[in-house]
Design a protein around this motif. Structure first.
Motif: not given
Length: 161
Positions: A56-61
């Motif tokens: 989720l952090v990598k997707s920056d959502s």
């Protein structure tokens, strides 16, 4: 009768003095026990949510991360969650996160221990855990546990002792 009073009265006074003297020791031991349990619980939670959180952090959502945090914080003792990036900036947090502390935590990482902080609403236990994916470190997960249940149990223990 007189002989039994000479024995029972000093015995009762002695037991009362011992109970009064032991109460702070028992209180301290119980507090340490609960803090150690919260350290283990925090480690378990961090290990469990590391992989989904990294994605989720990598997707920056922001919406997805906050929804994930809010679902995780439904637990009665998990007070708040936060995520600090590698620059020590607080990127994601639940509404109950204590803003005064942000990402500025001096933790004893080699012992994997959290710290206890006294807030106006009571003590909280804060633990910080690194979050990374296969390639690099993404930041730190901050778990905040409510410790008011410990105070309630401690007061019950004092009463019983």
């Amino acid at each position: 009768m007189r002989l039994s009073l000479r024995f029972v009265l000093p015995l009762g006074v002695s037991i009362g003095v011992i109970a009064y003297a032991v109460t702070p020791l028992v209180d301290t031991l119980i507090f340490r026990w609960f803090v150690r349990d919260l350290d283990m619980r925090s480690q378990l939670i961090a290990n469990t949510i590391q992989d989904p959180l990294a994605g989720l952090v990598k997707s920056d959502s922001k919406d997805k991360v906050l929804k994930f945090f809010n679902r995780a914080s439904k637990d009665e003792r998990l007070y708040a969650l936060g995520f600090c990036d590698v620059k020590s900036e607080l990127r994601f947090k639940t509404d109950t996160f204590p803003l005064d502390y942000g990402c500025n935590f001096e933790m004893e990482r080699e012992q994997e221990k959290g710290m206890v902080i006294e807030l106006s609403q009571g003590p909280i236990h804060i633990s910080v855990h690194p979050i990374s994916d296969e390639e690099k470190k993404l930041g730190r997960l901050i778990l905040v546990h409510d410790m008011s249940f410990i105070e309630r149990r401690s007061s019950d223990t004092k009463k019983y002792v």
